[in-house]
Design a protein around this motif. Sequence first.
Motif, PDB file in Angstrom:
ATOM      1  N   ALA A  18      -1.475   7.349  -5.081  1.00  0.00           N
ATOM      2  CA  ALA A  18      -1.848   7.631  -3.692  1.00  0.00           C
ATOM      3  C   ALA A  18      -0.629   7.837  -2.793  1.00  0.00           C
ATOM      4  CB  ALA A  18      -2.732   6.516  -3.134  1.00  0.00           C
ATOM      5  N   GLY A  19       0.559   7.644  -3.326  1.00  0.00           N
ATOM      6  CA  GLY A  19       1.763   7.795  -2.520  1.00  0.00           C
ATOM      7  C   GLY A  19       1.945   6.621  -1.572  1.00  0.00           C
ATOM      8  N   TYR A  20       3.167   6.431  -1.101  1.00  0.00           N
ATOM      9  CA  TYR A  20       3.475   5.307  -0.200  1.00  0.00           C
ATOM     10  C   TYR A  20       2.840   4.021  -0.716  1.00  0.00           C
ATOM     11  CZ  TYR A  20       4.517   9.219   2.922  1.00  0.00           C
ATOM     12  OH  TYR A  20       5.000  10.387   3.456  1.00  0.00           O
ATOM     13  N   PHE A  21       2.904   3.829  -2.036  1.00  0.00           N
ATOM     14  CA  PHE A  21       2.119   2.777  -2.685  1.00  0.00           C
ATOM     15  C   PHE A  21       2.496   1.367  -2.257  1.00  0.00           C
ATOM     16  CE2 PHE A  21       5.389   4.431  -5.466  1.00  0.00           C
ATOM     17  CZ  PHE A  21       6.091   3.293  -5.889  1.00  0.00           C
ATOM     18  N   ASN A  22       3.757   1.108  -1.930  1.00  0.00           N
ATOM     19  CA  ASN A  22       4.129  -0.237  -1.467  1.00  0.00           C
ATOM     20  C   ASN A  22       3.523  -0.521  -0.095  1.00  0.00           C
ATOM     21  OD1 ASN A  22       5.758  -1.190  -3.675  1.00  0.00           O
ATOM     22  ND2 ASN A  22       7.305   0.299  -3.048  1.00  0.00           N
ATOM     23  N   VAL A  23       3.595   0.467   0.784  1.00  0.00           N
ATOM     24  CA  VAL A  23       3.007   0.329   2.119  1.00  0.00           C
ATOM     25  C   VAL A  23       1.491   0.181   2.015  1.00  0.00           C
ATOM     26  CG1 VAL A  23       2.593   1.559   4.303  1.00  0.00           C
ATOM     27  CG2 VAL A  23       4.864   1.593   3.250  1.00  0.00           C
ATOM     28  N   LYS A  24       0.868   1.024   1.194  1.00  0.00           N
ATOM     29  CA  LYS A  24      -0.591   0.981   1.060  1.00  0.00           C
ATOM     30  C   LYS A  24      -1.054  -0.316   0.400  1.00  0.00           C
ATOM     31  CE  LYS A  24      -1.284   5.897   1.388  1.00  0.00           C
ATOM     32  NZ  LYS A  24      -1.803   7.117   0.820  1.00  0.00           N
ATOM     33  N   ALA A  25      -0.254  -0.876  -0.492  1.00  0.00           N
ATOM     34  CA  ALA A  25      -0.613  -2.158  -1.107  1.00  0.00           C
ATOM     35  C   ALA A  25      -0.642  -3.248  -0.041  1.00  0.00           C
ATOM     36  CB  ALA A  25       0.367  -2.510  -2.223  1.00  0.00           C
ATOM     37  N   ARG A  26       0.349  -3.258   0.842  1.00  0.00           N
ATOM     38  CA  ARG A  26       0.363  -4.261   1.923  1.00  0.00           C
ATOM     39  C   ARG A  26      -0.814  -4.053   2.877  1.00  0.00           C
ATOM     40  NH1 ARG A  26       5.839  -3.119   1.474  1.00  0.00           N
ATOM     41  NH2 ARG A  26       5.827  -1.731   3.281  1.00  0.00           N
ATOM     42  N   ARG A  27      -1.080  -2.797   3.201  1.00  0.00           N
ATOM     43  CA  ARG A  27      -2.184  -2.499   4.119  1.00  0.00           C
ATOM     44  C   ARG A  27      -3.534  -2.855   3.500  1.00  0.00           C
ATOM     45  NH1 ARG A  27      -0.216   3.291   6.700  1.00  0.00           N
ATOM     46  NH2 ARG A  27       1.468   2.377   7.949  1.00  0.00           N
ATOM     47  N   LEU A  28      -3.694  -2.536   2.235  1.00  0.00           N
ATOM     48  CA  LEU A  28      -4.960  -2.842   1.575  1.00  0.00           C
ATOM     49  C   LEU A  28      -5.153  -4.348   1.460  1.00  0.00           C
ATOM     50  CD1 LEU A  28      -7.544  -1.910   0.234  1.00  0.00           C
ATOM     51  CD2 LEU A  28      -6.263  -1.644  -1.912  1.00  0.00           C
ATOM     52  N   ALA A  29      -4.099  -5.069   1.137  1.00  0.00           N
ATOM     53  CA  ALA A  29      -4.196  -6.528   1.061  1.00  0.00           C
ATOM     54  C   ALA A  29      -4.538  -7.116   2.432  1.00  0.00           C
ATOM     55  CB  ALA A  29      -2.895  -7.121   0.519  1.00  0.00           C
ATOM     56  N   ALA A  30      -3.920  -6.600   3.483  1.00  0.00           N
ATOM     57  CA  ALA A  30      -4.221  -7.074   4.836  1.00  0.00           C
ATOM     58  C   ALA A  30      -5.675  -6.796   5.187  1.00  0.00           C
ATOM     59  CB  ALA A  30      -3.288  -6.411   5.853  1.00  0.00           C
ATOM     60  N   PHE A  31      -6.148  -5.595   4.838  1.00  0.00           N
ATOM     61  CA  PHE A  31      -7.549  -5.268   5.115  1.00  0.00           C
ATOM     62  C   PHE A  31      -8.484  -6.201   4.349  1.00  0.00           C
ATOM     63  CE2 PHE A  31     -11.487  -3.244   3.811  1.00  0.00           C
ATOM     64  CZ  PHE A  31     -12.098  -3.122   5.045  1.00  0.00           C
ATOM     65  N   CYS A  32      -8.219  -6.393   3.059  1.00  0.00           N
ATOM     66  CA  CYS A  32      -9.093  -7.248   2.234  1.00  0.00           C
ATOM     67  C   CYS A  32      -9.143  -8.673   2.770  1.00  0.00           C
ATOM     68  CB  CYS A  32      -8.627  -7.237   0.775  1.00  0.00           C
ATOM     69  SG  CYS A  32      -8.935  -5.666  -0.063  1.00  0.00           S
ATOM     70  N   ALA A  33      -7.995  -9.212   3.177  1.00  0.00           N
ATOM     71  CA  ALA A  33      -7.957 -10.573   3.724  1.00  0.00           C
ATOM     72  C   ALA A  33      -8.764 -10.657   5.022  1.00  0.00           C
ATOM     73  CB  ALA A  33      -6.513 -11.002   3.951  1.00  0.00           C
ATOM     74  N   ALA A  34      -8.577  -9.691   5.913  1.00  0.00           N
ATOM     75  CA  ALA A  34      -9.319  -9.680   7.174  1.00  0.00           C
ATOM     76  C   ALA A  34     -10.814  -9.490   6.935  1.00  0.00           C
ATOM     77  CB  ALA A  34      -8.780  -8.573   8.083  1.00  0.00           C
TER      78      ALA A  34
END
Length: 185
Positions: free
Chosen positions: A48-64
């Motif tokens: 998906a590209g920008y995978f490190n950034v997207k991993a942090r964003r996805l983890a933040a979304f999942c936690a919220a």
Amino acid sequence: MVGAVLTQHTAWTNVERALLRLRERVALDAAAILTLAPDDLAEALRPAGYFNVKARRLAAFCAAYLTAGGFTGLDALPTDRLRHTLLAIHGIGPETADDMLLYAFERPVFVVDAYTRRIFARLGLLDAQADYESIRAAFETALGPDAPLFKEYHALLVRHGKERCRIRPVCPDCPLRQDCPGATA
């Protein structure tokens, strides 16, 4: 909703590849995603590209998402409050929040993306530099609060943007050519 996070700045075909890799590791639900180590999550999302950034964003979304009570908890919120809640999550901007509101929560919120801006700017119907919220409000006012209509309209804009009104437009066979001041020969 996972796809909405992953599609930021990438083509859907790459998101599909990332989702497949993620599914090979865990179920596509918030709790399962959060069991992955950050490096493993990032590696799954590599296509998906920008995978490190997207991993942090996805983890933040999942936690919220889990903190808010999952889908049921979020769905119980009025649309304005739900939008505000989504926008408060790290990495969730207006387009991603509105995508979730329209497609996951069935709320009548119009999604403004690059295709919308490009097509309507070329047609001379909006200033390409207009801010997101004013464009969204204009569409919602013009079309009325109708989630199924917004989905169809958005899908048609995406299709037209991919097939005809590309960055380098394919104007000769465009059905909007007659009315498009931006049409090229």
